[in-house]
Design an enzyme around this catalytic site. Sequence first.
Site, PDB file in Angstrom:
ATOM      1  CG  ASP A  66      36.848  38.174  37.727  1.00 39.94           C
ATOM      2  OD1 ASP A  66      35.901  37.427  37.518  1.00 39.94           O
ATOM      3  OD2 ASP A  66      38.268  37.783  37.167  1.00 39.94           O
ATOM      4  N   GLY A  67      35.340  42.468  38.224  1.00 40.71           N
ATOM      5  CA  GLY A  67      35.420  43.800  39.186  1.00 40.71           C
ATOM      6  C   GLY A  67      33.713  44.157  39.171  1.00 40.71           C
ATOM      7  CG  ASP A 136      40.565  41.610  48.887  1.00 40.85           C
ATOM      8  OD1 ASP A 136      39.817  42.403  48.558  1.00 40.85           O
ATOM      9  OD2 ASP A 136      41.322  40.934  47.874  1.00 40.85           O
ATOM     10  CB  THR A 176      42.095  33.166  43.124  1.00 46.04           C
ATOM     11  OG1 THR A 176      40.779  33.258  43.311  1.00 46.04           O
ATOM     12  CG2 THR A 176      42.417  31.822  43.478  1.00 46.04           C
ATOM     13  CB  ALA A 177      41.730  38.628  44.289  1.00 43.56           C
ATOM     14  CG  ASN A 179      45.279  35.261  49.857  1.00 46.51           C
ATOM     15  OD1 ASN A 179      45.860  35.304  50.768  1.00 46.51           O
ATOM     16  ND2 ASN A 179      44.905  33.984  49.516  1.00 46.51           N
TER      17      ASN A 179
HETATM   18  N1  LIG Z   1      48.410  43.257  43.585  1.00 45.92           N
HETATM   19  C1  LIG Z   1      47.180  42.525  43.216  1.00 45.92           C
HETATM   20  O1  LIG Z   1      47.162  41.440  42.869  1.00 45.92           O
HETATM   21  C2  LIG Z   1      46.258  43.007  43.586  1.00 45.92           C
HETATM   22  C3  LIG Z   1      46.330  44.785  44.026  1.00 45.92           C
HETATM   23  C4  LIG Z   1      44.992  45.557  44.328  1.00 45.92           C
HETATM   24  C5  LIG Z   1      43.901  44.770  44.272  1.00 45.92           C
HETATM   25  N2  LIG Z   1      43.645  43.406  43.917  1.00 45.92           N
HETATM   26  C6  LIG Z   1      42.593  42.807  44.044  1.00 45.92           C
HETATM   27  O2  LIG Z   1      41.682  43.351  43.019  1.00 45.92           O
HETATM   28  C7  LIG Z   1      40.314  42.982  43.347  1.00 45.92           C
HETATM   29  C8  LIG Z   1      39.214  43.895  42.828  1.00 45.92           C
HETATM   30  O3  LIG Z   1      39.413  43.465  41.509  1.00 45.92           O
HETATM   31  P1  LIG Z   1      38.798  44.310  40.342  1.00 45.92           P
HETATM   32  O4  LIG Z   1      38.457  43.656  39.019  1.00 45.92           O
HETATM   33  O5  LIG Z   1      37.715  45.503  40.804  1.00 45.92           O
HETATM   34  O6  LIG Z   1      40.438  45.294  40.217  1.00 45.92           O
HETATM   35  P2  LIG Z   1      41.235  45.344  39.053  1.00 45.92           P
HETATM   36  O7  LIG Z   1      40.565  45.780  37.842  1.00 45.92           O
HETATM   37  O8  LIG Z   1      42.311  46.028  39.668  1.00 45.92           O
HETATM   38  O9  LIG Z   1      41.652  43.709  38.841  1.00 45.92           O
HETATM   39  C9  LIG Z   1      42.275  42.594  39.565  1.00 45.92           C
HETATM   40  C10 LIG Z   1      42.635  41.900  38.859  1.00 45.92           C
HETATM   41  O10 LIG Z   1      42.276  40.580  39.752  1.00 45.92           O
HETATM   42  C11 LIG Z   1      41.230  39.492  39.158  1.00 45.92           C
HETATM   43  N3  LIG Z   1      40.280  38.977  40.214  1.00 45.92           N
HETATM   44  C12 LIG Z   1      39.473  39.922  40.971  1.00 45.92           C
HETATM   45  N4  LIG Z   1      38.805  39.143  41.864  1.00 45.92           N
HETATM   46  C13 LIG Z   1      39.383  37.924  41.698  1.00 45.92           C
HETATM   47  C14 LIG Z   1      39.301  36.708  42.230  1.00 45.92           C
HETATM   48  N5  LIG Z   1      38.173  36.332  43.267  1.00 45.92           N
HETATM   49  N6  LIG Z   1      39.791  35.426  41.849  1.00 45.92           N
HETATM   50  C15 LIG Z   1      40.775  35.501  40.767  1.00 45.92           C
HETATM   51  N7  LIG Z   1      40.918  36.729  40.231  1.00 45.92           N
HETATM   52  C16 LIG Z   1      40.302  37.888  40.571  1.00 45.92           C
HETATM   53  C17 LIG Z   1      40.586  40.435  38.114  1.00 45.92           C
HETATM   54  O11 LIG Z   1      39.974  39.672  37.078  1.00 45.92           O
HETATM   55  C18 LIG Z   1      41.412  41.499  37.627  1.00 45.92           C
HETATM   56  O12 LIG Z   1      42.338  40.803  36.532  1.00 45.92           O
HETATM   57  C19 LIG Z   1      40.427  43.266  45.104  1.00 45.92           C
HETATM   58  O13 LIG Z   1      39.388  42.649  45.632  1.00 45.92           O
HETATM   59  C20 LIG Z   1      41.853  42.738  45.159  1.00 45.92           C
HETATM   60  O14 LIG Z   1      42.109  41.369  45.715  1.00 45.92           O
HETATM   61  C21 LIG Z   1      44.899  42.616  43.488  1.00 45.92           C
HETATM   62  N1  LIG Z   2      30.393  49.648  40.436  1.00 47.34           N
HETATM   63  C1  LIG Z   2      31.688  49.889  40.213  1.00 47.34           C
HETATM   64  N2  LIG Z   2      32.085  50.885  40.868  1.00 47.34           N
HETATM   65  C2  LIG Z   2      33.631  51.251  40.681  1.00 47.34           C
HETATM   66  N3  LIG Z   2      34.342  50.531  39.974  1.00 47.34           N
HETATM   67  C3  LIG Z   2      33.896  49.469  39.427  1.00 47.34           C
HETATM   68  C4  LIG Z   2      32.675  48.949  39.578  1.00 47.34           C
HETATM   69  N4  LIG Z   2      32.463  47.970  38.755  1.00 47.34           N
HETATM   70  C5  LIG Z   2      33.524  47.618  38.280  1.00 47.34           C
HETATM   71  N5  LIG Z   2      34.609  48.551  38.789  1.00 47.34           N
HETATM   72  C6  LIG Z   2      35.749  48.580  38.275  1.00 47.34           C
HETATM   73  O1  LIG Z   2      35.887  48.861  36.921  1.00 47.34           O
HETATM   74  C7  LIG Z   2      36.946  48.066  36.307  1.00 47.34           C
HETATM   75  C8  LIG Z   2      36.612  46.999  35.164  1.00 47.34           C
HETATM   76  O2  LIG Z   2      35.647  46.096  35.438  1.00 47.34           O
HETATM   77  P1  LIG Z   2      35.894  44.656  35.282  1.00 47.34           P
HETATM   78  O3  LIG Z   2      36.880  44.349  36.302  1.00 47.34           O
HETATM   79  O4  LIG Z   2      34.313  44.157  35.308  1.00 47.34           O
HETATM   80  O5  LIG Z   2      36.533  44.443  33.974  1.00 47.34           O
HETATM   81  P2  LIG Z   2      37.837  43.941  33.398  1.00 47.34           P
HETATM   82  O6  LIG Z   2      38.903  44.500  34.398  1.00 47.34           O
HETATM   83  O7  LIG Z   2      37.924  44.070  31.792  1.00 47.34           O
HETATM   84  O8  LIG Z   2      37.499  42.226  33.596  1.00 47.34           O
HETATM   85  P3  LIG Z   2      38.405  41.346  34.838  1.00 47.34           P
HETATM   86  O9  LIG Z   2      38.141  41.838  35.928  1.00 47.34           O
HETATM   87  O10 LIG Z   2      37.619  39.981  34.634  1.00 47.34           O
HETATM   88  O11 LIG Z   2      39.665  41.151  34.293  1.00 47.34           O
HETATM   89  C9  LIG Z   2      37.553  47.312  37.568  1.00 47.34           C
HETATM   90  O12 LIG Z   2      38.942  48.085  37.968  1.00 47.34           O
HETATM   91  C10 LIG Z   2      36.437  47.461  38.448  1.00 47.34           C
HETATM   92  O13 LIG Z   2      37.027  47.351  40.054  1.00 47.34           O
END
Ligand SMILES: NC(=O)c1ccc[n+]([C@@H]2O[C@H](COP(=O)([O-])OP(=O)(O)OC[C@H]3O[C@@H](n4cnc5c(N)ncnc54)[C@H](O)[C@@H]3O)[C@@H](O)[C@H]2O)c1
Ligand SMILES: Nc1ncnc2c1ncn2[C@@H]1O[C@H](COP(=O)(O)OP(=O)(O)OP(=O)(O)O)[C@@H](O)[C@H]1O
Length: 275
Positions: A66-67, A136, A176-177, A179
Amino acid sequence: MTAGFVLKPKDTIKLKETFLKIKKVFESRNIEVLIDSVSAKAIGLLGVEFNDMCEAADFLVALGGDGTLISLARRSYKFNKPILGINAGNLGFLTDINPDNIEEFIDKFLKGEYRIDERMVIEVEYKDKKLYAFNDIVISKEVISSMIHIRVDTNESYLNTYYGDGLIVSTPTGSTAYNLSAGGPVVYPLTEGFVLTPICPHSLTQRPLILPSNFVLEIEVKENFAKLVIDGQEIYNLDEKIKVKKALNPAKLIHRVERNYFDVLRKKLHWGDGK
Ligand SMILES: NC(=O)c1ccc[n+]([C@@H]2O[C@H](COP(=O)([O-])OP(=O)(O)OC[C@H]3O[C@@H](n4cnc5c(N)ncnc54)[C@H](O)[C@@H]3O)[C@@H](O)[C@H]2O)c1
Ligand SMILES: Nc1ncnc2c1ncn2[C@@H]1O[C@H](COP(=O)(O)OP(=O)(O)OP(=O)(O)O)[C@@H](O)[C@H]1O
């Protein structure tokens, strides 16, 4: 047709084989494959500078979790290209296709059997910058010890002052993140609106709030040690008022026709149906 790929930044090397397999599948169907220079370098290939790739591509592909998809949607905002998420991450709530199903999907895609979901994006004006958020924005305290006062005004009137650890302003997609973790509602992703959810408010009465997408919000922090976090990935020191509104362009996500949001909620977030 041209596709532009970005790969998950962590452990990119593990994705090399998957990327090359998908590239072969695409090329066998006359889809030219570009890869951005940062992802390419991590797997020992030559790539194209990110903006040039976005310009040249008909659609963009996030190979990761997702990231990776969130980051691609945000960084490619001004190019307004459709985005396909291929899941090579952990949760993969937003990434619709698995690498194993890519041949089946791409054949359907070429026959026009796919859906494009237009997801609302947030635009933030801060100082002379325009920033975009797919999930967000978070206005957060900087240190563990002190709470902050966050004043929110709409274009119509004063709204509220939140006192606590922070405030999440989420898109329906982002509902769903963070929030969700902070007690906010799940909002169907094709809804348009802002979800305002306080983080640990020191109050018995603060509740999450949904506002219409034509509102313009002004948000200001009284203290001078707050942070502005965009999609959990970009962090700014916050020392001036910000203006928040719906961005002109939506993000366009490519999905399988059969994708059902409630199935994804059940499978990925274990949303219960009471049975
Ligand atoms: N306590 C928390 O839940 C918390 C804290 C900080 C950030 N976040 C979220 O992490 C997001 C960034 O995601 P990331 O993957 O780069 O960071 P990350 O690697 O820290 O992962 C956050 C988790 O949230 C999930 N996620 C991200 N966007 C989602 C969505 N729209 N719907 C459902 N699940 C989602 C990802 O798959 C991952 O499991 C931010 O936009 C923020 O909403 C959550
Ligand atoms: N362009 C970017 N610059 C900085 N960080 C990034 C970038 N793309 C992804 N990331 C960060 O790299 C991390 C891992 O990537 P990603 O979320 O895609 O994989 P994952 O955590 O294995 O999968 P999921 O989010 O589906 O659980 C995340 O914390 C995401 O915020």
